[in-house]
Design an enzyme around this catalytic site. Structure first.
Site, mmCIF file in Angstrom:
data_model
loop_
_atom_site.group_PDB
_atom_site.id
_atom_site.type_symbol
_atom_site.label_atom_id
_atom_site.label_comp_id
_atom_site.label_asym_id
_atom_site.label_seq_id
_atom_site.Cartn_x
_atom_site.Cartn_y
_atom_site.Cartn_z
ATOM 1 N N ARG A 69 -50.151 -55.613 -72.234
ATOM 2 C CA ARG A 69 -51.118 -54.509 -72.352
ATOM 3 C C ARG A 69 -52.454 -54.854 -71.681
ATOM 4 O O ARG A 69 -53.101 -53.987 -71.089
ATOM 5 C CB ARG A 69 -51.328 -54.184 -73.826
ATOM 6 C CG ARG A 69 -52.205 -52.962 -74.062
ATOM 7 C CD ARG A 69 -52.159 -52.540 -75.519
ATOM 8 N NE ARG A 69 -52.921 -51.327 -75.770
ATOM 9 C CZ ARG A 69 -53.925 -51.259 -76.637
ATOM 10 N NH1 ARG A 69 -54.285 -52.324 -77.332
ATOM 11 N NH2 ARG A 69 -54.560 -50.112 -76.825
ATOM 12 N N HIS A 73 -54.548 -52.521 -69.167
ATOM 13 C CA HIS A 73 -55.939 -52.128 -69.422
ATOM 14 C C HIS A 73 -56.880 -52.676 -68.358
ATOM 15 O O HIS A 73 -57.967 -52.144 -68.150
ATOM 16 C CB HIS A 73 -56.372 -52.565 -70.822
ATOM 17 C CG HIS A 73 -55.860 -51.653 -71.894
ATOM 18 N ND1 HIS A 73 -56.534 -51.408 -73.065
ATOM 19 C CD2 HIS A 73 -54.738 -50.898 -71.949
ATOM 20 C CE1 HIS A 73 -55.842 -50.547 -73.810
ATOM 21 N NE2 HIS A 73 -54.739 -50.234 -73.152
ATOM 22 N N ASN A 101 -59.954 -50.280 -76.407
ATOM 23 C CA ASN A 101 -59.945 -51.749 -76.458
ATOM 24 C C ASN A 101 -60.461 -52.331 -77.775
ATOM 25 O O ASN A 101 -59.967 -53.369 -78.236
ATOM 26 C CB ASN A 101 -60.801 -52.320 -75.312
ATOM 27 C CG ASN A 101 -60.169 -52.118 -73.945
ATOM 28 O OD1 ASN A 101 -58.944 -52.007 -73.837
ATOM 29 N ND2 ASN A 101 -60.991 -52.067 -72.905
ATOM 30 N N HIS A 200 -43.711 -50.006 -74.373
ATOM 31 C CA HIS A 200 -43.794 -49.823 -75.829
ATOM 32 C C HIS A 200 -42.469 -50.177 -76.510
ATOM 33 O O HIS A 200 -42.243 -49.797 -77.647
ATOM 34 C CB HIS A 200 -44.227 -48.390 -76.170
ATOM 35 C CG HIS A 200 -45.672 -48.115 -75.847
ATOM 36 N ND1 HIS A 200 -46.280 -46.889 -76.013
ATOM 37 C CD2 HIS A 200 -46.651 -48.924 -75.360
ATOM 38 C CE1 HIS A 200 -47.546 -46.956 -75.643
ATOM 39 N NE2 HIS A 200 -47.801 -48.182 -75.229
HETATM 40 C C1 HEM Z 1 -48.612 -43.859 -71.204
HETATM 41 C C2 HEM Z 1 -49.785 -43.949 -71.765
HETATM 42 C C3 HEM Z 1 -50.100 -44.977 -72.820
HETATM 43 C C4 HEM Z 1 -50.717 -44.738 -73.997
HETATM 44 C C5 HEM Z 1 -51.262 -43.405 -74.485
HETATM 45 C C6 HEM Z 1 -50.773 -45.988 -74.711
HETATM 46 C C7 HEM Z 1 -51.353 -46.168 -75.957
HETATM 47 C C8 HEM Z 1 -51.221 -47.293 -76.729
HETATM 48 C C9 HEM Z 1 -51.736 -47.439 -78.061
HETATM 49 C C10 HEM Z 1 -52.554 -46.413 -78.810
HETATM 50 C C11 HEM Z 1 -51.344 -48.657 -78.507
HETATM 51 C C12 HEM Z 1 -51.632 -49.254 -79.871
HETATM 52 C C13 HEM Z 1 -52.968 -49.983 -79.863
HETATM 53 C C14 HEM Z 1 -53.410 -50.404 -81.247
HETATM 54 O O1 HEM Z 1 -53.100 -49.710 -82.222
HETATM 55 O O2 HEM Z 1 -54.101 -51.450 -81.341
HETATM 56 C C15 HEM Z 1 -50.612 -49.288 -77.456
HETATM 57 C C16 HEM Z 1 -50.046 -50.540 -77.539
HETATM 58 C C17 HEM Z 1 -49.405 -51.146 -76.496
HETATM 59 N N1 HEM Z 1 -49.311 -50.672 -75.198
HETATM 60 FE FE1 HEM Z 1 -49.677 -48.804 -74.605
HETATM 61 N N2 HEM Z 1 -50.176 -46.956 -73.961
HETATM 62 C C18 HEM Z 1 -49.753 -46.383 -72.789
HETATM 63 C C19 HEM Z 1 -49.166 -47.036 -71.724
HETATM 64 C C20 HEM Z 1 -48.907 -48.375 -71.685
HETATM 65 C C21 HEM Z 1 -48.537 -49.115 -70.514
HETATM 66 C C22 HEM Z 1 -48.438 -48.515 -69.112
HETATM 67 C C23 HEM Z 1 -48.332 -50.393 -70.915
HETATM 68 C C24 HEM Z 1 -47.950 -51.583 -70.078
HETATM 69 C C25 HEM Z 1 -47.295 -51.509 -68.931
HETATM 70 C C26 HEM Z 1 -48.562 -50.446 -72.319
HETATM 71 C C27 HEM Z 1 -48.372 -51.542 -73.119
HETATM 72 C C28 HEM Z 1 -48.621 -51.585 -74.475
HETATM 73 C C29 HEM Z 1 -48.203 -52.676 -75.330
HETATM 74 C C30 HEM Z 1 -47.328 -53.836 -74.912
HETATM 75 C C31 HEM Z 1 -48.723 -52.416 -76.604
HETATM 76 C C32 HEM Z 1 -48.632 -53.303 -77.850
HETATM 77 C C33 HEM Z 1 -49.775 -54.308 -77.802
HETATM 78 C C34 HEM Z 1 -49.827 -55.269 -78.957
HETATM 79 O O3 HEM Z 1 -48.973 -55.280 -79.832
HETATM 80 O O4 HEM Z 1 -50.792 -56.077 -78.977
HETATM 81 N N3 HEM Z 1 -48.941 -49.218 -72.757
HETATM 82 N N4 HEM Z 1 -50.558 -48.445 -76.375
#
Ligand code: HEM
Length: 325
Positions: A69, A73, A101, A200
């Site tokens: 992530r 970002h 973030n 995800h």
């Molecule tokens: C498509 C639009 C996307 C949205 C709206 C989105 C939104 C989010 C949100 C809200 C979270 C949870 C954050 C939290 O509660 O702390 C999250 C987690 C995450 N996102 Fe996305 N995301 C998107 C795309 C992506 C992309 C493109 C990637 C990587 C290529 C990605 C990788 C991740 C990962 C791996 C997590 C888990 C992180 C952790 O457990 O520390 N996301 N995302």
């Protein structure tokens, strides 16, 4: 110096054309990343990053998700330039307090450890932006996902942008059209967007990011919503998390898409990819073909890693990823 090509110019038109051509070539060359970028200057760079990332992810699988992530970002905010890593100081405001973030990005300490190990073998050669790109790939691989070659040669920014971080990172409340537009503004296709959302398949989200979905939306599996409600009250719930992939939370696989098929997407934005719209067919394809997902995900990661990179003599190689030299 190249001003005034027209009337009265001291530069003859043919020379001016040649200069413009050379400038154009230089720009094209500097925008080019290369898989072999560190082969001569720091041959052990990739192995050093891999062993440090593997150790961190083996210790805590979620760290693989957090590192993946971080690269996203980074790339979506003024390009893949490690701007996300710049820490706030008394006279510098970076991106880490932006809504997507704050209290959410993780792994900054791991990146600092990786960078320290890389600096120990090659001083000021390997950029923090490249470390983020390689760490993302190594995280995916460590959790069972596809491998791919990471083009290298990014350099680090001397700036960051809180407002771009707030504007350019998609919120979980996004509808399909918002997601398509958000990725398109970064030069990424709808296929890239759907494939990258497969990230995800690992990691977790905070209750506040799926609260309104599990209490208010109808396109969610009832038993799944009920199980999430047990740990995420209608208000409050700070500090409670749920896995983004209910089926295989720590495995990088295509189960995320199967979850969407059974209306078990955790975020509103996740379920938008399979909600009667233009991306339904692709989600079904990925749900039934891990091979297709892996290929498209890897290609999309390379495309994402090319966004707005600094190369050549642009930017700098930071000594400490958290601050400008
Ligand atoms: C498509 C639009 C996307 C949205 C709206 C989105 C939104 C989010 C949100 C809200 C979270 C949870 C954050 C939290 O509660 O702390 C999250 C987690 C995450 N996102 Fe996305 N995301 C998107 C795309 C992506 C992309 C493109 C990637 C990587 C290529 C990605 C990788 C991740 C990962 C791996 C997590 C888990 C992180 C952790 O457990 O520390 N996301 N995302």
């Amino acid at each position: 110096m190249i001003m005034g090509f027209s009337g009265g110019s001291v530069v003859p038109p043919a020379v001016a054309t040649a200069i413009l051509l050379l400038l154009g070539l230089a720009a094209a060359a500097s925008a080019q990343l290369s898989a072999t970028f560190y082969d001569a200057s720091c041959p052990s760079a990739l192995a050093t990053i891999k062993s440090a990332v593997t150790a961190a992810v083996s210790k805590e699988p979620r760290m693989g998700a957090s590192l993946l992530r971080l690269h996203f970002h980074d790339c979506f905010v003024q390009g893949c330039d490690a701007s996300v890593l710049l820490a706030d100081t008394a006279n510098f405001t970076g991106e880490q307090t932006a809504f997507p973030n704050a209290n959410s990005i993780r792994g900054l300490d791991v990146i600092d450890t990786v960078k320290a190990q890389v600096e120990a073998v090659c001083t000021q050669i390997v950029s923090c932006a490249d470390i983020l790109a390689v760490a993302a790939r190594d995280s995916v691989v460590t959790l069972g996902g596809p491998s791919y070659t990471v083009p290298l040669g990014r350099r680090d920014s001397t700036t960051a942008s809180l407002s771009l971080a707030n504007n350019d990172l998609p919120p979980p409340t996004s509808d399909l059209a918002d997601l398509v537009g958000n990725f398109s503004r970064k030069g990424l296709s709808t296929t890239d967007m759907v494939a990258l959302s497969g990230a995800h398949t690992i990691g977790q989200a905070a209750c506040t990011n799926f609260q309104s979905r599990i209490y208010g939306e109808s396109n969610i599996n009832a038993a799944y919503a009920a199980s999430l409600q047990a740990n995420c009250p209608q208000s409050g719930g700070d500090g409670n998390f749920a896995p983004l992939d209910v089926a295989t939370p720590n495995a990088f696989d295509n189960a995320y898409y199967g979850n969407l098929v059974s209306q078990q997407g955790l975020l509103h934005s996740d379920q938008q990819l399979l909600n009667g719209g233009s991306t339904d067919a692709l989600v079904s394809t990925y749900a039934s073909s891990a091979t297709q997902f892996s290929a498209d995900f890897a290609a999309a990661m390379v495309s994402m890693g090319n966004i707005g990179v600094l190369t050549g003599s642009q930017g700098q190689i930071r000594l400490n990823c958290a601050k400008v030299n």
